[in-house]
Design an enzyme around this catalytic site. Structure first.
Site, PDB file in Angstrom:
ATOM      1  N   GLY A  11     -56.464  48.971  60.018  1.00 26.79           N
ATOM      2  CA  GLY A  11     -56.388  48.158  61.230  1.00 26.79           C
ATOM      3  C   GLY A  11     -56.674  48.878  62.535  1.00 26.79           C
ATOM      4  O   GLY A  11     -56.284  48.405  63.603  1.00 26.79           O
ATOM      5  N   ILE A  91     -65.743  40.188  49.471  1.00 28.99           N
ATOM      6  CA  ILE A  91     -67.011  39.468  49.595  1.00 28.99           C
ATOM      7  C   ILE A  91     -66.687  37.992  49.710  1.00 28.99           C
ATOM      8  O   ILE A  91     -65.888  37.456  48.931  1.00 28.99           O
ATOM      9  CB  ILE A  91     -67.921  39.763  48.385  1.00 28.99           C
ATOM     10  CG1 ILE A  91     -68.356  41.228  48.442  1.00 28.99           C
ATOM     11  CG2 ILE A  91     -69.120  38.831  48.361  1.00 28.99           C
ATOM     12  CD1 ILE A  91     -69.060  41.711  47.199  1.00 28.99           C
ATOM     13  N   HIS A 108     -69.728  47.427  60.637  1.00 26.71           N
ATOM     14  CA  HIS A 108     -70.082  48.232  59.462  1.00 26.71           C
ATOM     15  C   HIS A 108     -70.384  49.656  59.935  1.00 26.71           C
ATOM     16  O   HIS A 108     -71.075  49.838  60.936  1.00 26.71           O
ATOM     17  CB  HIS A 108     -71.299  47.626  58.757  1.00 26.71           C
ATOM     18  CG  HIS A 108     -71.677  48.381  57.530  1.00 26.71           C
ATOM     19  ND1 HIS A 108     -70.960  48.307  56.356  1.00 26.71           N
ATOM     20  CD2 HIS A 108     -72.680  49.266  57.304  1.00 26.71           C
ATOM     21  CE1 HIS A 108     -71.508  49.100  55.450  1.00 26.71           C
ATOM     22  NE2 HIS A 108     -72.555  49.694  56.010  1.00 26.71           N
ATOM     23  N   GLU A 142     -75.800  37.599  52.449  1.00 25.93           N
ATOM     24  CA  GLU A 142     -76.062  38.919  51.877  1.00 25.93           C
ATOM     25  C   GLU A 142     -75.139  39.927  52.536  1.00 25.93           C
ATOM     26  O   GLU A 142     -75.011  39.938  53.759  1.00 25.93           O
ATOM     27  CB  GLU A 142     -77.522  39.335  52.139  1.00 25.93           C
ATOM     28  CG  GLU A 142     -78.549  38.397  51.539  1.00 25.93           C
ATOM     29  CD  GLU A 142     -78.443  38.322  50.032  1.00 25.93           C
ATOM     30  OE1 GLU A 142     -78.291  39.379  49.402  1.00 25.93           O
ATOM     31  OE2 GLU A 142     -78.480  37.196  49.503  1.00 25.93           O
ATOM     32  N   ALA A 172     -66.629  55.786  67.603  1.00 25.95           N
ATOM     33  CA  ALA A 172     -67.691  54.932  68.169  1.00 25.95           C
ATOM     34  C   ALA A 172     -67.417  53.460  67.865  1.00 25.95           C
ATOM     35  O   ALA A 172     -67.646  52.582  68.710  1.00 25.95           O
ATOM     36  CB  ALA A 172     -69.045  55.350  67.616  1.00 25.95           C
ATOM     37  N   GLU A 173     -66.888  53.176  66.678  1.00 26.34           N
ATOM     38  CA  GLU A 173     -66.563  51.787  66.316  1.00 26.34           C
ATOM     39  C   GLU A 173     -65.577  51.192  67.314  1.00 26.34           C
ATOM     40  O   GLU A 173     -65.687  50.026  67.695  1.00 26.34           O
ATOM     41  CB  GLU A 173     -65.957  51.728  64.906  1.00 26.34           C
ATOM     42  CG  GLU A 173     -66.917  52.077  63.798  1.00 26.34           C
ATOM     43  CD  GLU A 173     -66.286  51.913  62.420  1.00 26.34           C
ATOM     44  OE1 GLU A 173     -65.638  50.891  62.155  1.00 26.34           O
ATOM     45  OE2 GLU A 173     -66.431  52.836  61.586  1.00 26.34           O
TER      46      GLU A 173
HETATM   47  C1  GAR Z   1     -64.119  50.791  59.372  1.00 27.66           C
HETATM   48  O1  GAR Z   1     -64.773  52.027  59.359  1.00 27.66           O
HETATM   49  C2  GAR Z   1     -65.106  49.655  59.176  1.00 27.66           C
HETATM   50  O2  GAR Z   1     -66.345  49.890  59.807  1.00 27.66           O
HETATM   51  C3  GAR Z   1     -65.257  49.659  57.676  1.00 27.66           C
HETATM   52  O3  GAR Z   1     -63.951  49.848  57.198  1.00 27.66           O
HETATM   53  C4  GAR Z   1     -63.220  50.635  58.136  1.00 27.66           C
HETATM   54  C5  GAR Z   1     -61.935  49.901  58.472  1.00 27.66           C
HETATM   55  O4  GAR Z   1     -61.093  50.695  59.258  1.00 27.66           O
HETATM   56  N1  GAR Z   1     -65.829  48.413  57.220  1.00 27.66           N
HETATM   57  C6  GAR Z   1     -66.710  48.322  56.223  1.00 27.66           C
HETATM   58  O5  GAR Z   1     -67.066  49.279  55.574  1.00 27.66           O
HETATM   59  C7  GAR Z   1     -67.211  46.926  55.936  1.00 27.66           C
HETATM   60  N2  GAR Z   1     -68.414  46.951  55.157  1.00 27.66           N
HETATM   61  P1  GAR Z   1     -59.925  50.029  60.098  1.00 27.66           P
HETATM   62  O6  GAR Z   1     -59.098  49.198  59.125  1.00 27.66           O
HETATM   63  O7  GAR Z   1     -59.142  51.203  60.627  1.00 27.66           O
HETATM   64  O8  GAR Z   1     -60.526  49.200  61.179  1.00 27.66           O
END
Ligand code: GAR
Length: 209
Positions: A11, A91, A108, A142, A172-173
Site C-alpha cells: 500500500g 487479473i 506498473h 490485456e 518514482a511511482e
Molecule cells: C508497485 O511497485 C506497483 O507498481 C506494482 O506493485 C507494487 C505495489 O506496491 N504493481 C504491479 O506490478 C502491477 N502489475 P505498493 O503496494 O507498495 O503500492
C-alpha cells in the site's frame, strides 16, 4: 470525483494517493479502498486515514466472474467514478474491464510496453537496459496494456539488484501516480482513441521526476 482504490499488499502507492487527495483544493476524494487479501498492510494505512475499507477475498469466490461482480457492486455502491489499481495483483475479467473502460487506471513498475507482467526488475537487469521506470495507464483487457497517462524514467545503476532497482523505481511511482491522478481529476487527461490527450501546462509529464 469519487475514487476507489484496489490493493493487494503493502500500500505504499495507496499512501501516496491518500496524501495527494488530502492536499487543499484537490478535486478527488477516496471513497473506498478494497483489498482482495485479508490483512494486506495497505488496509491499515487507509484505516489510519479514516477511509472506508473492504476485504473481498478472492479465495472465497468460485470464479473470477463472481469475484469481479462483487467488486463491481461494492464500487458502485460507494459511488466510485474512477478506480485506481495500486499494487492490485488480480487479473480482472474482460467484462469488468469493459464496464469500467476509461474509468480505471493502473501503475506498473516499468516503461510500458517493455516488461509487462511479473518480476519486472529482474527482467530489466537480465536484459541489460540502462533506463527503466514506471507507467500509469488506463486499464484494458490485456494485462499491462492501455492508453498511457504518464511515465517516469529511472536509471539502472551498476551493481543494482532487483531489490535496489525496485526501491528506486518505487520512489518514482510515488511521484508519478499522484501526478497522473491529478491530471485526470482536473479533467486535463482524457482518452481519445487509444491514446491519452493531455491539456499541457508546461509541467514535467515524463522523464525523471
Ligand atoms: C508497485 O511497485 C506497483 O507498481 C506494482 O506493485 C507494487 C505495489 O506496491 N504493481 C504491479 O506490478 C502491477 N502489475 P505498493 O503496494 O507498495 O503500492
Amino acid at each position: 470525483m469519487r475514487i476507489g482504490i484496489l490493493i493487494s499488499g503493502r500500500g505504499s502507492n495507496l499512501k501516496a494517493l491518500i496524501d495527494t487527495c488530502a492536499e487543499p483544493g484537490f478535486r478527488g476524494r477516496i471513497a473506498l479502498v478494497i483489498s482482495n487479501r485479508p490483512g494486506a498492510p495497505g488496509l491499515a494505512i487507509a484505516e489510519a486515514a479514516g477511509i472506508p475499507t473492504l476485504v473481498i477475498d478472492h479465495k472465497e469466490y468460485a470464479s473470477r466472474t463472481t469475484f469481479d461482480a462483487e467488486l463491481d457492486q461494492a464500487l458502485r455502491k460507494a459511488g466510485v467514478e474512477l478506480i485506481c489499481n495500486a499494487g492490485f495483483m488480480r487479473i480482472l475479467t474482460d467484462e469488468f474491464v469493459e464496464k469500467w473502460r476509461d474509468r480505471q487506471i493502473n501503475i506498473h513498475p516499468s516503461i510500458l510496453p517493455a516488461f509487462k507482467g511479473m518480476h519486472v526488475h529482474q527482467r530489466a537487469l537480465d536484459a541489460g537496459v540502462k533506463i527503466t521506470g514506471c507507467t500509469v495507464h488506463f486499464v484494458r483487457a490485456e494485462m499491462d496494456e492501455g492508453p498511457i497517462v504518464a511515465q517516469a524514467a529511472v536509471p539502472v545503476l551498476p551493481g543494482d539488484t532487483a531489490e535496489t532497482l525496485a526501491a528506486r523505481v518505487l520512489e518514482a511511482e510515488h511521484k508519478l501516480y499522484p501526478l497522473a491522478l491529478r491530471l485526470i481529476v482536473d479533467g486535463r487527461a482524457r482518452v481519445a482513441g487509444e491514446q491519452v490527450v493531455i491539456d499541457y501546462d508546461g509541467e514535467t509529464l515524463a522523464g525523471p521526476l
